[in-house]
Motif scaffolding. Structure first.
Motif, PDB file in Angstrom:
ATOM      1  N   UNK A  51       6.770  -2.044   5.539  1.00  0.00           N
ATOM      2  CA  UNK A  51       7.835  -2.434   6.460  1.00  0.00           C
ATOM      3  C   UNK A  51       7.240  -2.951   7.762  1.00  0.00           C
ATOM      4  N   UNK A  52       6.182  -2.300   8.241  1.00  0.00           N
ATOM      5  CA  UNK A  52       5.557  -2.703   9.496  1.00  0.00           C
ATOM      6  C   UNK A  52       4.976  -4.103   9.400  1.00  0.00           C
ATOM      7  N   UNK A  53       4.230  -4.388   8.313  1.00  0.00           N
ATOM      8  CA  UNK A  53       3.623  -5.719   8.173  1.00  0.00           C
ATOM      9  C   UNK A  53       4.691  -6.814   8.088  1.00  0.00           C
ATOM     10  N   UNK A  54       5.730  -6.555   7.301  1.00  0.00           N
ATOM     11  CA  UNK A  54       6.795  -7.550   7.153  1.00  0.00           C
ATOM     12  C   UNK A  54       7.481  -7.812   8.496  1.00  0.00           C
ATOM     13  N   UNK A  55       7.762  -6.748   9.249  1.00  0.00           N
ATOM     14  CA  UNK A  55       8.444  -6.918  10.533  1.00  0.00           C
ATOM     15  C   UNK A  55       7.607  -7.759  11.497  1.00  0.00           C
ATOM     16  N   UNK A  56       6.312  -7.499  11.552  1.00  0.00           N
ATOM     17  CA  UNK A  56       5.453  -8.249  12.467  1.00  0.00           C
ATOM     18  C   UNK A  56       5.298  -9.695  12.014  1.00  0.00           C
ATOM     19  N   UNK A  57       5.074  -9.908  10.718  1.00  0.00           N
ATOM     20  CA  UNK A  57       4.871 -11.269  10.230  1.00  0.00           C
ATOM     21  C   UNK A  57       6.142 -12.104  10.329  1.00  0.00           C
ATOM     22  N   UNK A  58       7.288 -11.466  10.109  1.00  0.00           N
ATOM     23  CA  UNK A  58       8.548 -12.219  10.199  1.00  0.00           C
ATOM     24  C   UNK A  58       8.774 -12.726  11.616  1.00  0.00           C
ATOM     25  N   UNK A  59       8.331 -11.948  12.614  1.00  0.00           N
ATOM     26  CA  UNK A  59       8.465 -12.398  14.003  1.00  0.00           C
ATOM     27  C   UNK A  59       7.572 -13.607  14.275  1.00  0.00           C
ATOM     28  N   UNK A  92      -3.719  -4.103   3.293  1.00  0.00           N
ATOM     29  CA  UNK A  92      -4.611  -3.495   4.276  1.00  0.00           C
ATOM     30  C   UNK A  92      -6.031  -3.990   4.025  1.00  0.00           C
ATOM     31  N   UNK A  93      -6.650  -4.536   5.044  1.00  0.00           N
ATOM     32  CA  UNK A  93      -8.005  -5.070   4.883  1.00  0.00           C
ATOM     33  C   UNK A  93      -8.969  -3.983   4.419  1.00  0.00           C
ATOM     34  N   UNK A  94      -8.762  -2.751   4.870  1.00  0.00           N
ATOM     35  CA  UNK A  94      -9.663  -1.658   4.501  1.00  0.00           C
ATOM     36  C   UNK A  94      -9.694  -1.474   2.985  1.00  0.00           C
ATOM     37  N   UNK A  95      -8.518  -1.503   2.345  1.00  0.00           N
ATOM     38  CA  UNK A  95      -8.459  -1.335   0.906  1.00  0.00           C
ATOM     39  C   UNK A  95      -9.098  -2.485   0.159  1.00  0.00           C
ATOM     40  N   UNK A  96      -8.906  -3.697   0.669  1.00  0.00           N
ATOM     41  CA  UNK A  96      -9.500  -4.878   0.029  1.00  0.00           C
ATOM     42  C   UNK A  96     -11.024  -4.809   0.099  1.00  0.00           C
ATOM     43  N   UNK A  97     -11.558  -4.406   1.250  1.00  0.00           N
ATOM     44  CA  UNK A  97     -13.008  -4.270   1.390  1.00  0.00           C
ATOM     45  C   UNK A  97     -13.545  -3.226   0.416  1.00  0.00           C
ATOM     46  N   UNK A  98     -12.852  -2.097   0.308  1.00  0.00           N
ATOM     47  CA  UNK A  98     -13.329  -1.021  -0.557  1.00  0.00           C
ATOM     48  C   UNK A  98     -13.288  -1.419  -2.029  1.00  0.00           C
ATOM     49  N   UNK A  99     -12.405  -2.342  -2.399  1.00  0.00           N
ATOM     50  CA  UNK A  99     -12.351  -2.827  -3.774  1.00  0.00           C
ATOM     51  C   UNK A  99     -13.442  -3.869  -4.048  1.00  0.00           C
ATOM     52  N   UNK A 100     -14.166  -4.274  -3.009  1.00  0.00           N
ATOM     53  CA  UNK A 100     -15.183  -5.306  -3.176  1.00  0.00           C
ATOM     54  C   UNK A 100     -14.611  -6.699  -3.284  1.00  0.00           C
ATOM     55  N   UNK A 101     -13.430  -6.885  -2.706  1.00  0.00           N
ATOM     56  CA  UNK A 101     -12.742  -8.181  -2.813  1.00  0.00           C
ATOM     57  C   UNK A 101     -12.786  -8.978  -1.507  1.00  0.00           C
ATOM     58  N   UNK A 102     -13.735  -8.703  -0.679  1.00  0.00           N
ATOM     59  CA  UNK A 102     -13.777  -9.383   0.612  1.00  0.00           C
ATOM     60  C   UNK A 102     -13.773 -10.897   0.451  1.00  0.00           C
ATOM     61  N   UNK A 103     -14.411 -11.386  -0.630  1.00  0.00           N
ATOM     62  CA  UNK A 103     -14.474 -12.836  -0.861  1.00  0.00           C
ATOM     63  C   UNK A 103     -13.118 -13.423  -1.259  1.00  0.00           C
ATOM     64  N   UNK A 104     -12.160 -12.584  -1.617  1.00  0.00           N
ATOM     65  CA  UNK A 104     -10.831 -13.075  -1.998  1.00  0.00           C
ATOM     66  C   UNK A 104      -9.897 -13.214  -0.795  1.00  0.00           C
ATOM     67  N   UNK A 105     -10.323 -12.727   0.357  1.00  0.00           N
ATOM     68  CA  UNK A 105      -9.474 -12.780   1.547  1.00  0.00           C
ATOM     69  C   UNK A 105      -9.403 -14.209   2.076  1.00  0.00           C
ATOM     70  N   UNK A 189      18.391  -4.931   0.284  1.00  0.00           N
ATOM     71  CA  UNK A 189      17.537  -5.054  -0.898  1.00  0.00           C
ATOM     72  C   UNK A 189      16.091  -4.708  -0.566  1.00  0.00           C
ATOM     73  N   UNK A 190      15.369  -4.208  -1.565  1.00  0.00           N
ATOM     74  CA  UNK A 190      13.958  -3.898  -1.363  1.00  0.00           C
ATOM     75  C   UNK A 190      13.776  -2.660  -0.511  1.00  0.00           C
ATOM     76  N   UNK A 191      12.620  -2.567   0.117  1.00  0.00           N
ATOM     77  CA  UNK A 191      12.286  -1.415   0.945  1.00  0.00           C
ATOM     78  C   UNK A 191      12.514  -1.757   2.413  1.00  0.00           C
ATOM     79  N   UNK A 192      12.982  -0.804   3.156  1.00  0.00           N
ATOM     80  CA  UNK A 192      13.188  -1.049   4.572  1.00  0.00           C
ATOM     81  C   UNK A 192      14.000   0.060   5.197  1.00  0.00           C
ATOM     82  N   UNK A 193      14.203  -0.006   6.506  1.00  0.00           N
ATOM     83  CA  UNK A 193      14.967   1.047   7.187  1.00  0.00           C
ATOM     84  C   UNK A 193      16.441   0.972   6.818  1.00  0.00           C
TER      85      UNK A 193
END
Length: 254
Positions: A51-59, A92-105, A189-193
């Protein structure tokens, strides 16, 4: 993840060293070479379960659409690659890094700090946020009034009454409402407050001056009684079972 409020007597004793706190954007291969979300076409869909990411990106990017995407990171990536529905994922960038997918960013997205202040009302916003908080000073809100002194002391107290007030603050506030708001709630619809939309007229439920026995007194009905009887009537309502009569009395005097 931690709850928004900790139980009495519990503290956060330590915090692990933080990984990359930013958000990572993984775009569909058809957008290979794109690095700026502003360049995505009108109505392009980004998947995120936050919800936090969507709210910030939508702005920041009002021309984009956002939809929830569930599953572990492998599942989400498969949904992105195997379908043309999503233009990209925001993770979350942290999760992507831990998966070894930094090159996919495709892009690291960071909204920065809310350090831009409105010259008219002093509201804080992000650097690229386009929200017009007060319409250039045309909308002025009076400053919030502080608690009455005895309620403030009770709210800040360390004893049983202060703890009970903080844990049941909504019940105490609702108990002294002379009317009750009602609306037809349609979950988004979906997830949200939780939210609901108001259209046309807004009505408030009220009641007769006297309750018909054995109906419970509600709304303004208890207030024609003597003070102590009013408090006892409110305290006996099922929803207020966890509230204290002594705190009701403190509220009533304000």
């Amino acid at each position: 993840d931690m709850p928004t409020s900790l139980p009495e007597g519990m503290v956060i004793g330590a915090v692990l060293k933080r990984e990359d706190p930013r958000d990572a954007v993984l775009l569909h291969p058809r957008y290979h070479g794109s690095t700026d979300l502003a360049d995505l076409p009108q109505g392009a869909v980004l998947g995120s379960s936050s919800v936090r990411r969507v709210a910030q990106l939508r702005r920041h990017f009002p021309h984009l659409q956002f939809e929830s995407v569930r599953g572990n990171l492998n599942t989400r990536l498969n949904k992105l690659i195997s379908s043309h529905h999503y233009a990209g994922l925001v993770l979350a960038a942290a999760g992507v890094h831990r998966m070894g997918w930094t090159d996919k960013i495709s892009k690291i997205h960071y909204t920065g700090t809310m350090d831009v202040r409105c010259q008219f009302c002093g509201a804080s916003r992000f650097q690229r946020e386009q929200l017009n908080c007060c319409h250039n000073g045309k909308v002025l809100l009076p400053p919030l009034q502080g608690y009455p002194e005895n309620l403030r002391l009770l709210f800040d107290a360390d004893g049983a009454e202060g703890s009970n007030l903080r844990q049941n603050i909504r019940n105490y506030n609702s108990a002294f409402a002379f009317a009750s708001f009602g609306a037809n709630i349609r979950p988004p619809p979906g997830r949200g407050p939780y939210c609901f939309r108001l259209q046309n007229h807004t009505y408030h439920y009220a009641s007769n001056l006297h309750a018909d026995d054995p109906e419970e007194r509600r709304y303004g009905q208890p207030y024609i009684l003597e003070t102590n009887e009013t408090i006892q009537t409110i305290a006996n309502v099922h929803e207020n079972a966890n509230c204290l009569v002594s705190v009701f009395l403190e509220h009533r005097t304000n």
